[in-house]
Enzyme design. Structure first.
Site, PDB file in Angstrom:
ATOM      1  N   LEU A 154      -1.109   1.042   6.365  1.00  0.00           N
ATOM      2  CA  LEU A 154       0.211   0.826   6.963  1.00  0.00           C
ATOM      3  C   LEU A 154       0.303  -0.504   7.708  1.00  0.00           C
ATOM      4  O   LEU A 154      -0.637  -0.914   8.374  1.00  0.00           O
ATOM      5  CB  LEU A 154       0.537   1.981   7.912  1.00  0.00           C
ATOM      6  CG  LEU A 154       0.538   3.375   7.259  1.00  0.00           C
ATOM      7  CD1 LEU A 154       0.847   4.435   8.295  1.00  0.00           C
ATOM      8  CD2 LEU A 154       1.522   3.448   6.098  1.00  0.00           C
ATOM      9  N   HIS A 155       1.452  -1.150   7.550  1.00  0.00           N
ATOM     10  CA  HIS A 155       1.708  -2.422   8.241  1.00  0.00           C
ATOM     11  C   HIS A 155       3.130  -2.397   8.795  1.00  0.00           C
ATOM     12  O   HIS A 155       3.842  -1.391   8.656  1.00  0.00           O
ATOM     13  CB  HIS A 155       1.491  -3.594   7.271  1.00  0.00           C
ATOM     14  CG  HIS A 155       2.219  -3.439   5.971  1.00  0.00           C
ATOM     15  ND1 HIS A 155       3.595  -3.504   5.873  1.00  0.00           N
ATOM     16  CD2 HIS A 155       1.778  -3.172   4.711  1.00  0.00           C
ATOM     17  CE1 HIS A 155       3.954  -3.322   4.627  1.00  0.00           C
ATOM     18  NE2 HIS A 155       2.875  -3.098   3.892  1.00  0.00           N
TER      19      HIS A 155
ATOM     20  N   HIS B  78       5.965  -0.897   6.708  1.00  0.00           N
ATOM     21  CA  HIS B  78       6.070   0.573   6.725  1.00  0.00           C
ATOM     22  C   HIS B  78       6.683   1.041   8.041  1.00  0.00           C
ATOM     23  O   HIS B  78       7.494   1.947   8.068  1.00  0.00           O
ATOM     24  CB  HIS B  78       4.674   1.219   6.597  1.00  0.00           C
ATOM     25  CG  HIS B  78       3.993   0.956   5.295  1.00  0.00           C
ATOM     26  ND1 HIS B  78       2.861   0.187   5.198  1.00  0.00           N
ATOM     27  CD2 HIS B  78       4.270   1.362   4.040  1.00  0.00           C
ATOM     28  CE1 HIS B  78       2.458   0.130   3.947  1.00  0.00           C
ATOM     29  NE2 HIS B  78       3.305   0.832   3.216  1.00  0.00           N
TER      30      HIS B  78
ATOM     31  N   GLN C 292       0.218   5.655 -10.905  1.00  0.00           N
ATOM     32  CA  GLN C 292       1.061   4.461 -10.979  1.00  0.00           C
ATOM     33  C   GLN C 292       0.264   3.174 -11.121  1.00  0.00           C
ATOM     34  O   GLN C 292       0.843   2.092 -11.154  1.00  0.00           O
ATOM     35  CB  GLN C 292       2.016   4.384  -9.784  1.00  0.00           C
ATOM     36  CG  GLN C 292       1.382   4.056  -8.444  1.00  0.00           C
ATOM     37  CD  GLN C 292       2.382   4.194  -7.304  1.00  0.00           C
ATOM     38  OE1 GLN C 292       2.785   5.295  -6.928  1.00  0.00           O
ATOM     39  NE2 GLN C 292       2.810   3.072  -6.739  1.00  0.00           N
TER      40      GLN C 292
ATOM     41  N   GLY D  47      11.368   0.476   0.849  1.00  0.00           N
ATOM     42  CA  GLY D  47      11.550  -0.941   1.188  1.00  0.00           C
ATOM     43  C   GLY D  47      12.090  -1.734   0.010  1.00  0.00           C
ATOM     44  O   GLY D  47      11.767  -1.456  -1.151  1.00  0.00           O
TER      45      GLY D  47
ATOM     46  N   LYS E  12      11.213  -4.605  -0.732  1.00  0.00           N
ATOM     47  CA  LYS E  12      10.186  -5.463  -1.343  1.00  0.00           C
ATOM     48  C   LYS E  12       9.926  -4.976  -2.771  1.00  0.00           C
ATOM     49  O   LYS E  12       9.754  -5.762  -3.685  1.00  0.00           O
ATOM     50  CB  LYS E  12       8.894  -5.446  -0.533  1.00  0.00           C
ATOM     51  CG  LYS E  12       8.048  -6.658  -0.852  1.00  0.00           C
ATOM     52  CD  LYS E  12       6.612  -6.456  -0.538  1.00  0.00           C
ATOM     53  CE  LYS E  12       5.945  -6.028  -1.767  1.00  0.00           C
ATOM     54  NZ  LYS E  12       4.756  -5.441  -1.880  1.00  0.00           N
TER      55      LYS E  12
ATOM     56  N   ARG F 281       5.500  -8.648   3.692  1.00  0.00           N
ATOM     57  CA  ARG F 281       4.409  -7.776   4.131  1.00  0.00           C
ATOM     58  C   ARG F 281       4.037  -6.804   3.015  1.00  0.00           C
ATOM     59  O   ARG F 281       4.916  -6.216   2.385  1.00  0.00           O
ATOM     60  CB  ARG F 281       4.806  -7.007   5.392  1.00  0.00           C
ATOM     61  CG  ARG F 281       4.913  -7.916   6.587  1.00  0.00           C
ATOM     62  CD  ARG F 281       4.790  -7.162   7.893  1.00  0.00           C
ATOM     63  NE  ARG F 281       5.104  -8.033   9.004  1.00  0.00           N
ATOM     64  CZ  ARG F 281       4.205  -8.741   9.685  1.00  0.00           C
ATOM     65  NH1 ARG F 281       2.924  -8.683   9.381  1.00  0.00           N
ATOM     66  NH2 ARG F 281       4.572  -9.512  10.683  1.00  0.00           N
TER      67      ARG F 281
ATOM     68  N   ARG G  87      -1.499  -5.246   0.141  1.00  0.00           N
ATOM     69  CA  ARG G  87      -2.380  -6.127  -0.643  1.00  0.00           C
ATOM     70  C   ARG G  87      -2.707  -7.430   0.085  1.00  0.00           C
ATOM     71  O   ARG G  87      -3.711  -8.071  -0.235  1.00  0.00           O
ATOM     72  CB  ARG G  87      -1.739  -6.440  -1.990  1.00  0.00           C
ATOM     73  CG  ARG G  87      -1.744  -5.271  -2.944  1.00  0.00           C
ATOM     74  CD  ARG G  87      -1.385  -5.730  -4.349  1.00  0.00           C
ATOM     75  NE  ARG G  87      -1.681  -4.685  -5.321  1.00  0.00           N
ATOM     76  CZ  ARG G  87      -0.840  -3.739  -5.642  1.00  0.00           C
ATOM     77  NH1 ARG G  87       0.349  -3.710  -5.096  1.00  0.00           N
ATOM     78  NH2 ARG G  87      -1.174  -2.819  -6.528  1.00  0.00           N
TER      79      ARG G  87
END
Ligand code: PAF
Length: 282
Positions: A33-34, A37, A61, A149, A151, A186, A189
């Site tokens: 988590l960052h 999240h 996935q 998100g 992203k 963010r 990875r």
């Protein structure tokens, strides 16, 4: 903080909360988590009485075993991070066998072409895996709202389509991209990048931002060629794709149409790690 490892137990807990007229928000994650999240979690906390954060690295996935094996995992750190937001968060961390009920395989979905381009083209079976786990999580948690998100904008559009096609009664909430101070989107990875590459990876967002500026006066073809050249001239990165597409259909833009919204999407390898990003163009 309560942690559930089994879906039957979580289901019973949620049923009791719902009987008390509580609203439920779900934030599906694969852990590591960052701040990105946490922005989803905070939004979910604002809009719901109970927030469930799922932490599950979904094997179906990943089209690349190495990517799956190297996916960053740190469960105890994730719990600490969530605790800084609220001790009331409910964590759902199922085992593969529990969530998949023994049969760890993707179902096959048709998302009317959304799943065929970009991430779908370069990561075979990826969206079948995402849709399978998201459908399982949604049906297990039965939330009022689920948070994703931007992203992973293509994933977001696919999940909206999944919910629509299956007539699932869940509201899908899109949350804006969170960025590191240098503009890099963010991502879990990013932790795998060297310090130097992580700094230099500012180029990805810088290029997207310039593409947005050019979008006012230049054709999609021109911008695509320009982006390709930027990355050809930079040894640290390898461009996998850059596309300008319609926001709803995700089909490549040929000619700008009035009243349509467009977005630019990019996938780049840096230190052998695949990074994606996107930007709204109009
Ligand atoms: O975006 C992610 O982290 C994953 O694709 C998701 C939605 C948690 C499904 O595994």
């Amino acid at each position: 903080m309560r942690v559930f490892n089994f879906k039957t137990e979580l289901f019973t807990f949620i049923k009791n909360e719902k009987a008390k007229n509580k609203t439920i928000g779900l934030v599906p994650t694969m852990g590591a988590l960052h701040e990105g999240h946490l922005s989803l979690v905070k939004k979910a906390m604002e809009e719901n009485d109970v927030v469930v954060v799922s932490i599950f690295v979904n094997p179906t996935q990943f089209d690349n075993k190495d990517d799956l094996d190297k996916y960053p995992q740190n469960f105890s750190e994730d719990l600490k991070t969530l605790n800084t937001v609220s001790e009331a968060i409910i964590v759902f961390a199922p085992t593969k066998d529990d969530i998949y009920e023994g049969s760890i395989a993707s179902r096959s979905y048709n998302f009317e072409g959304l799943e065929k381009v970009m991430e779908g083209e370069f990561r075979t079976g990826h969206f079948n895996g995402v849709a399978t786990i998201v459908e399982l999580l949604l049906r297990t948690v039965d939330p009022n709202r689920a948070y994703f998100g931007e992203k992973d904008f293509q994933q977001l559009q696919i999940i909206k389509k999944l919910v629509k096609n299956k007539k699932l009664p869940y509201q899908i909430i899109a949350c804006p991209i969170e960025r590191e101070p240098n503009g890099l989107a963010r991502s879990s990875r990013n932790e795998r990048l060297s310090k130097k590459t992580r700094q230099k990876a500012a180029l990805i967002f810088k290029t997207l931002s310039s593409a947005k500026e050019k979008f006012g006066t230049k054709s999609a073809e021109y911008i695509k060629e320009w982006v390709t050249k930027v990355f050809d001239e930079n040894e640290l990165f390898k461009l996998e794709y850059f596309e300008i597409t319609d926001v709803d259909t995700l089909t490549p833009m040929i000619k700008k149409q009035k009243n349509r919204k467009y977005r630019a999407f990019i996938a780049v390898y840096a230190d052998g790690i695949r990074l994606i990003d996107n930007i709204a163009l109009n």
